[in-house]
Design an enzyme around this catalytic site. Structure first.
Site, mmCIF file in Angstrom:
data_model
loop_
_atom_site.group_PDB
_atom_site.id
_atom_site.type_symbol
_atom_site.label_atom_id
_atom_site.label_comp_id
_atom_site.label_asym_id
_atom_site.label_seq_id
_atom_site.Cartn_x
_atom_site.Cartn_y
_atom_site.Cartn_z
ATOM 1 N N SER A 326 -4.293 58.468 26.347
ATOM 2 C CA SER A 326 -3.290 58.980 27.291
ATOM 3 C C SER A 326 -3.853 59.404 28.639
ATOM 4 C CB SER A 326 -2.564 60.175 26.676
ATOM 5 O OG SER A 326 -1.969 59.783 25.464
ATOM 6 N N ASP A 350 13.817 60.419 24.145
ATOM 7 C CA ASP A 350 12.790 60.066 23.157
ATOM 8 C C ASP A 350 13.220 60.551 21.794
ATOM 9 O OD1 ASP A 350 10.533 59.783 21.572
ATOM 10 O OD2 ASP A 350 9.450 61.446 22.541
ATOM 11 N N ASP A 363 6.128 57.683 18.267
ATOM 12 C CA ASP A 363 5.380 58.607 19.116
ATOM 13 C C ASP A 363 4.623 59.580 18.236
ATOM 14 O OD1 ASP A 363 4.434 59.871 21.324
ATOM 15 O OD2 ASP A 363 6.405 60.237 22.230
ATOM 16 N N HIS A 373 10.524 63.944 21.722
ATOM 17 C CA HIS A 373 10.516 64.945 22.768
ATOM 18 C C HIS A 373 11.900 65.213 23.328
ATOM 19 C CE1 HIS A 373 6.213 63.766 22.927
ATOM 20 N NE2 HIS A 373 6.068 65.052 23.188
ATOM 21 N N CYS A 386 4.214 62.182 26.509
ATOM 22 C CA CYS A 386 5.247 61.473 25.769
ATOM 23 C C CYS A 386 5.022 59.967 25.860
ATOM 24 C CB CYS A 386 6.621 61.832 26.338
ATOM 25 S SG CYS A 386 7.934 60.835 25.661
#
Lengths: 675, 382
Positions: A326, A350, A363, A373, A386
């Site tokens: 990430s 999400d 996720d 999220h 996210c």
């Protein structure tokens, strides 16, 4: 008297003896003539030949090895020096029975089987007769004394003093400064053999290798008269060598040590860069090795231990490529803003997964509580990491847009000044895949790439460089270990090679920096999901003394099967790699940092605190306050707060202890896919 | 017929009769030989000074030995050789006894049992005594028998020669053993042994040399012979000396590098530069001219020695003088031949020049005997 009387013919006897004397005399005379003929042949006919031979025995042209340049860190701490060392040497021609002499040596000082083998091979490989070969390095004073006392039993053996490279900091700079080692034949072909005629060692790694020609200097010569024992009787002529130039590095031993310490027992790497110059402040790879071992020839046992397949201390992790996870999200976000694919306000819902065709991409939140999220905007997508937001973006933006933008940040290439051994990493694109694999690009691969997985790979050095660019708003400096050579400072940076990164709206720089700052801070609400992902581990227990921006990354090592039971203990080699990139202070960036922890499992909780420790070590003084030199003339406190939407920083301190409870450690550790 | 005419008619025997004795004859000194020896010794000291790099203590010892040797020579010159002849068998027995004693009680030096310690005497090598005694003994043996010698006498003479030779060879000191054998064999040769016998003996030796090579010679001796033909075969071992000495000689050229300027020896390239290989130092520093000067001195000494042998009054003196002077020649030839690379390396010093007193002392005893032969009883016929 009973003496026997013989009748002798004296005249005849005289004749006999006289004739024999004459014959003998004539023979003797001719033999002396033969000697004269031989002498005439040697002294007249072959005089020139023997004259030349006599001179070649006598007059030797000897190289004088230049003193190697020293290496300092930016504060003048010595990182590589030359220390006198005593070596026991042997001249085979004078030793007589080498075995016997070596036995005597072994009875006086310690000599391993390996030492003995090496003596044998050195003697065999030696090309110049009457030259000495090392028997043992690094004699102690006591050993020298023992050898001296027994010198009469040791023909051809002597103690030679020479300057030997020494790295006083040992392991700490192994992967940045490198080390010297014996020149191999291939290496000798690559350098000017004349300049290296007296040099036995050459830079093998790191700075020692890259700046070899500067550090080495220019060889000198002396013409000497030597006797058969190789002792110099007289110096006839001398050209002094030009010593190698000293090099000052950008490295800072304080932060380098702090990084080594902060990594603790983890394997990993730290690269820190000065955003105002591109100077590399720290380049750490753990585990490391003692470079001094290589200087005098490493023992087989030591070398074997350095080749441990898991620890791989010789492997420079700071320059090796890994999936960045990430940590690429801030850069991709900037690309999306710049390309007009997203505005800061655009949101995505999400549910915990992203559906592409028939395949659901989950996720990291899904694995803990089967939720997502919820509604996320770009800022939250960054500080909460996210994935669904970026998967959605991936489908709109495509791989080539990401490639082109990230390429400008130094991904996919090695732009460093003096770390040519660094990996270029991999920055995939359609063209890249076609060229390297001969296959076309699949949309699912874009999905992976947007969260720093799949083909995407970057080195800690590249991530630190990209973070530097994020901190200084796209101003390029070439990452360099070297700061100054001798008294000259490094050459001016050529900006045509790396054009500064221009974006359509410069405010986007601040927007991303703000998002990264939120990663280590509390968010809007009280719910844990609104905290920055790294806040509980970095700033919750002890508030920051400066404004820090960061981004965690947790990169899968292998594809995790959908039915994988995450409650199980994961074998270490399958655990995710942990990353944390960071820069500080946000309002006046002085350091950009990338921390990589091999199989560290969690970017925020493992790599994050390491990053903070390093920043603290660099930015804070002994009292734990921000050093005066790093304090930026503040605009105003109110501006800061309103801009950052940070609720009462000070008041958080008291309640900090509660926060980890709401985010249980084990939960975090297990729920870390692409966090 | 005047007395002068009588003397003239006496031919060679009477040629000295009535001549006034010179002061040298009273002193029993042969002047030409003494002068040649002194020049040689002086030249030798010069070379040695350079070869030892001006080592005062070594030079001091050498000069002391030379003075003692000269004194011994003069002493020997005073002794009538007939006394020596009478003592010869006893000296031979004494020498043999010492050689046997060396085997049991000798001290070891340089890897061989050659030395003996006797009370009141400095440590010495009995083989040195034999160098003088053996020719004396063999010459004495033949002088009592008619020459040319009969086969039986030759056989016994060979036994006299072989006994000490064998005892010295097992010390082991093959070089000295061979030189002692040679000094005895010269007496047999001079005594008129049939040439056919000599050549058949040589023939047998040459034919049996492969057997000698296989069964008798040790590895280091074989290597020395191999080195003679190809010094480069072991340039850092046995070939080293010979390569270095030839380089020293060759680089000297015609005029040499000058006294004290020889680099080969002064820079320690030349091993044994003060002893067996000193001639290389001389050749390097004084060149071909210096070597010719040295050889002229040797020729003068050998020539004078041959003259003394030829002029000697009886068979014993002739045989002894001839043997002494030919043995001296062998020393010179073997040493220079070895250093210049035409003979294998054997440990033979350069007579009168190499460092080492014993060799000079023994040689001087021989020259003392020569002088004695030349200056005693010129008028007596056996």
């Amino acid at each position: 008297m009973a003496e026997k009387i013989t009748i002798q013919d004296h005249q005849l006897e005289r004749q006999i003896v006289l004739s024999r004397i004459i014959v003998g005399g004539v023979i003797a005379f001719f033999l002396i003539l033969a000697l004269i003929a031989r002498l005439f042949f040697l002294q007249v006919n072959q005089h020139d030949y023997y004259s030349t031979k006599s001179d070649s025995y006598r007059i030797h042209v000897q190289p004088i090895v230049p003193t190697r340049g020293l290496i300092y860190d930016r504060n003048g701490t010595l990182l590589a020096e030359n220390v006198p060392s005593f070596t026991l040497t042997l001249v085979r021609e004078h030793a007589g029975d080498v075995e016997k002499v070596v036995d005597v040596i072994a009875s006086l000082i310690s000599l391993t089987e390996e030492d003995r083998e090496k003596i044998g091979s050195r003697l065999k490989n030696r090309s110049i007769p009457y030259s000495s070969v090392p028997v043992r390095f690094n004699l102690s004073e006591e050993e020298i004394a023992r050898i001296s006392v027994n010198q009469f039993r040791l023909p051809g053996v002597s103690v030679e003093a020479q300057l030997v490279r020494h790295y006083p900091e040992g392991e700490i700079f192994a992967h940045s400064v490198g080390y010297l080692g014996s020149i191999t034949e291939d290496e000798l072909k690559a350098v000017d053999p004349v300049n290296y005629s007296g040099t036995h060692q050459i830079g093998k790694q790191g700075i020692e290798r890259f700046y070899e020609d500067i550090l080495h200097g220019q060889v000198g010569y002396q013409t000497v008269e030597k006797n058969a024992r190789g002792q110099i009787m007289n110096v006839l002529d001398r050209t002094d060598p030009v010593p190698g130039q000293d090099i000052v590095l950008n490295l800072d031993s304080k932060i380098q040590k702090a990084a080594v310490e902060a990594l603790g027992d983890y394997r990993g790497a730290v690269v820190a860069i000065d955003p105002e110059s591109g100077g590399i402040l720290a380049l750490v790879s753990k585990p490391a090795y003692d470079p001094n071992l290589f200087v005098e020839g490493i023992s087989r046992k030591d070398y074997a231990s350095l080749n441990d397949p898991v620890e791989t201390p010789l492997f420079n992790r700071a320059l090796a490529k890994y999936a960045p996870g990430s940590t690429v999200k801030p850069f991709i976000s900037l690309a999306a803003l710049n390309g007009g694919y997203r505005t800061p306000e655009d949101t995505v819902y999400d549910p915990g997964y992203y559906q592409l065709g028939n395949h659901k991409h989950y996720d990291w939140t899904w694995w803990s509580n089967k939720t997502g999220h919820g509604t996320v905007d770009m800022q939250r997508a960054i500080y909460q990491s996210c994935n669904v937001y970026f998967w959605d973006l991936a489908m709109d933006m495509g791989i080539d847009q990401m490639h082109d933008f990230l390429f400008r940040f130094g991904f996919g290439r090695n732009v460093s000044l003096d770390l040519p051994q660094a990996s270029t990493g991999t920055l995939p694109s359609r063209e890249w895949k076609l060229n390297t694999m001969g296959e076309s690009w699949y949309p699912g691969e874009t999905i992976n790439s947007y969260v720093g997985q799949g083909y995407t790979e970057a080195t800690p050095l590249q991530l630190a460089t990209a973070t530097m660019l994020m901190s200084n708003k796209g101003k390029w400096y070439r990452p360099a270990v070297m700061k100054k050579i001798g008294t000259h400072s490094s050459p001016e940076f050529d900006s045509t090679f790396l054009p500064d990164i221009e974006i359509n709206n410069p405010d986007y720089w601040d927007f991303i920096a703000e998002s990264m700052e939120m990663v280590v801070n509390r968010g809007y609400g009280g719910e844990y999901r609104t905290y920055g992902s790294a806040y509980p581990y970095i700033a919750a227990a002890e508030p920051l003394k400066y404004r820090m921006a960061g981004k965690s990354g947790t990169a899968q090592v292998i594809a995790i099967p959908e039915n994988y039971d995450r409650a199980d203990e994961v074998p270490e080699k399958y655990r995710e790699h942990a990353w944390f990139i960071s820069f500080a202070p946000v309002d006046n960036p002085k350091i950009a940092l990338a921390v990589f922890v091999e199989h560290g499992e969690a970017g925020s909780s493992v790599a994050g605190p390491i990053a903070r420790n390093i920043l603290d070590a660099y930015l804070l003084d002994e009292q734990g306050e921000l050093k005066a030199e790093f304090i930026f003339p503040q605009i105003s406190e109110e501006d800061d707060e309103s801009e950052l939407t940070m609720p009462e920083k000070e008041s958080v301190v008291g309640s900090a202890s509660e926060i980890p409870e709401s985010l249980p450690e084990e939960k975090v550790n297990l729920v870390t896919v692409n966090q | 017929m005047s007395s002068q005419d009588f003397i003239r008619h006496m031919g060679y025997i009477g040629k000295d009769l009535g001549r006034r004795k010179s002061v040298w004859e009273y002193l029993h000194i042969d002047f030409p030989l003494l002068v040649a020896l002194l020049i040689l010794l002086g030249f030798g000291l010069m070379v040695l000074y350079s070869a030892t790099d001006g080592n005062v203590s070594m030079m001091g010892r050498q000069v002391t030995f030379i003075i003692v040797s000269l004194g011994t020579m003069l002493f020997m010159a005073q002794l009538d050789v007939r006394i020596l002849r009478r003592w010869a068998p006893w000296m031979y027995l004494g020498g043999m006894a010492l050689l046997v004693a060396v085997i049991f009680y000798g001290s070891i030096g340089g890897g061989a049992r050659r030395w003996i310690d006797l009370p009141l005497l400095p440590r010495f090598q009995p083989s040195e005594i034999m160098k003088v005694v053996l020719p004396l003994c063999v010459a004495g043996y033949f002088s009592k028998r008619a020459i040319p010698p009969r086969f039986k006498h030759i056989f016994w003479a060979l036994v006299f020669i072989m006994l000490p030779t064998a005892l010295i060879a097992i010390q082991p000191d093959l070089g000295t053993a061979l030189l002692i054998a040679v000094s005895g064999l010269f007496v047999i040769l001079l005594a008129g042994i049939n040439w056919k016998l000599v050549f058949s003996f040589l023939g047998v030796t040459i034919l049996s040399s492969p057997a000698l090579w296989i069964f008798y010679m040790s590895d280091y001796q074989k290597q020395r012979v191999k080195t003679l033909f190809d010094p480069q075969s072991d340039p850092l071992g046995t070939g080293w000396n010979i390569i270095q000495s030839q380089t020293a000689i060759g680089s000297g050229g015609v005029f040499g590098k000058g006294w004290l300027n020889g680099v080969q020896s002064r820079l320690d390239f030349l091993p044994e530069g003060q002893t067996d290989f000193i001639v290389a130092v001389l050749a390097e520093e004084f060149g071909l001219l210096g070597m010719l000067f040295l050889l002229v001195l040797y020729i003068a000494i050998i020539g004078r020695g041959l003259y003394i042998a030829a002029m000697a009054q009886d068979t014993f003196s002739r045989l002894l003088a001839g043997s002494i002077i030919f043995t001296f020649f062998v020393y010179v030839f073997v040493n220079i031949g070895m250093v210049s690379g035409i003979l294998p390396v054997v440990g033979v010093p350069l007579p009168m020049v190499s460092l080492g007193g014993t060799s000079i002392l023994t040689l001087m005893v021989g020259f003392g005997i020569l002088m004695s032969i030349h200056t005693h009883n010129r008028t007596l016929i056996s």
